[in-house]
Design a protein around this motif. Structure first.
Motif, PDB file in Angstrom:
ATOM      1  N   ARG A 164      20.843 -37.466  -4.316  1.00 10.47           N
ATOM      2  CA  ARG A 164      20.504 -36.284  -5.106  1.00 10.47           C
ATOM      3  C   ARG A 164      19.065 -35.853  -4.845  1.00 10.47           C
ATOM      4  NH1 ARG A 164      22.648 -36.404 -10.650  1.00 10.47           N
ATOM      5  NH2 ARG A 164      24.140 -34.974  -9.705  1.00 10.47           N
ATOM      6  N   ARG A 187      18.835 -34.305  -1.389  1.00 12.21           N
ATOM      7  CA  ARG A 187      19.529 -33.032  -1.335  1.00 12.21           C
ATOM      8  C   ARG A 187      18.738 -31.951  -2.051  1.00 12.21           C
ATOM      9  NH1 ARG A 187      22.479 -30.491  -5.069  1.00 12.21           N
ATOM     10  NH2 ARG A 187      22.663 -32.332  -6.388  1.00 12.21           N
ATOM     11  N   SER A 199      23.074 -27.219  -2.539  1.00  9.67           N
ATOM     12  CA  SER A 199      24.034 -27.578  -3.570  1.00  9.67           C
ATOM     13  C   SER A 199      24.899 -28.737  -3.071  1.00  9.67           C
ATOM     14  CB  SER A 199      24.928 -26.390  -3.906  1.00  9.67           C
ATOM     15  OG  SER A 199      25.792 -26.116  -2.823  1.00  9.67           O
ATOM     16  N   GLN A 200      25.604 -29.368  -3.990  1.00  9.62           N
ATOM     17  CA  GLN A 200      26.524 -30.443  -3.601  1.00  9.62           C
ATOM     18  C   GLN A 200      27.571 -29.909  -2.624  1.00  9.62           C
ATOM     19  OE1 GLN A 200      28.039 -31.917  -7.333  1.00  9.62           O
ATOM     20  NE2 GLN A 200      26.216 -33.155  -7.735  1.00  9.62           N
ATOM     21  N   ARG A 253      33.021 -31.465  -1.974  1.00  5.46           N
ATOM     22  CA  ARG A 253      31.969 -31.429  -2.990  1.00  5.46           C
ATOM     23  C   ARG A 253      32.102 -32.584  -3.975  1.00  5.46           C
ATOM     24  NH1 ARG A 253      31.546 -29.910  -8.286  1.00  5.46           N
ATOM     25  NH2 ARG A 253      33.693 -29.289  -8.626  1.00  5.46           N
ATOM     26  N   VAL A 287      30.551 -35.782  -2.639  1.00  5.83           N
ATOM     27  CA  VAL A 287      29.090 -35.794  -2.795  1.00  5.83           C
ATOM     28  C   VAL A 287      28.729 -36.087  -4.244  1.00  5.83           C
ATOM     29  CG1 VAL A 287      27.000 -34.398  -2.666  1.00  5.83           C
ATOM     30  CG2 VAL A 287      28.736 -34.202  -0.872  1.00  5.83           C
ATOM     31  N   ASN A 288      29.397 -35.411  -5.161  1.00  6.95           N
ATOM     32  CA  ASN A 288      29.137 -35.621  -6.578  1.00  6.95           C
ATOM     33  C   ASN A 288      29.373 -37.082  -6.973  1.00  6.95           C
ATOM     34  OD1 ASN A 288      29.143 -35.667  -9.359  1.00  6.95           O
ATOM     35  ND2 ASN A 288      30.196 -33.711  -9.581  1.00  6.95           N
ATOM     36  N   GLU A 343      26.571 -39.253  -5.768  1.00  8.26           N
ATOM     37  CA  GLU A 343      25.331 -39.040  -6.529  1.00  8.26           C
ATOM     38  C   GLU A 343      25.419 -39.640  -7.922  1.00  8.26           C
ATOM     39  OE1 GLU A 343      24.051 -34.997  -6.586  1.00  8.26           O
ATOM     40  OE2 GLU A 343      23.635 -34.948  -4.442  1.00  8.26           O
TER      41      GLU A 343
END
Lengths: 69, 69
Positions: B6, B9, B15-16, B27, B30-31, B34
């Motif tokens: 995070r 980035r 953005s994610q 997405r 990635v979330n 994180e």
DNA sequence: AGGGGGTGACAAGCATGCTTTACATGTGAG
DNA sequence: CTCACATGTAAAGCATGCTTGTCACCCCCT
């Protein structure tokens, strides 16, 4: 995923089974990584790097056969 | 597996979803990384390291919650 | 002949990474 | 208020990592 696990292991005179015990995984897992039948998880790659005192990027390199690079 | 994804980035203003596209993952992946709901695969860790130009060991560190260290 | 260590490989089964789809929240712009 | 965007999370399903168990082959020793 190409790797230097066999090279690093045999340089230390260890068997696949001994390395498995040291890493907390099975002999077959070590064998499968050395023969590149599969790619280890990130935690196992960390364990290998710590054990052999090398960086992960020095031990593994992508072989252009994976979308993740 | 604690990580600095995070931080890296958002330092780049992404953005994610944008990072997911750049890495070739969703997405949600990635979330989930994180928010530490799961640990990425080694290939994905490599992709992250290449993308952010950091070593894997700089981006991830084991959180004493895994037998693989 | 037989036993032991090291290696390569396969199968079934469980755990986890990752996908798509979907819903909820917060924020800023019109 | 509505719209767009970013984020958090959940469920079902597929792909893969890893386990135990097993078989096979090699080399060395007795």
């Amino acid at each position: 995923m190409r790797n230097r696990v066999r090279e690093l292991r045999s340089a230390r005179g260890l068997s696949q089974g001994q390395l498995g015990v040291a890493l907390g995984v099975s002999r077959q897992t070590v064998n499968a990584i050395e023969t590149e039948r599969y790619t280890p998880s990130l935690p196992l790659a960390f364990a290998l790097g710590r054990f052999f005192e090398v960086r992960i990027e020095e031990m593994f390199h992508v072989d252009d056969d994976s979308r993740d690079g």
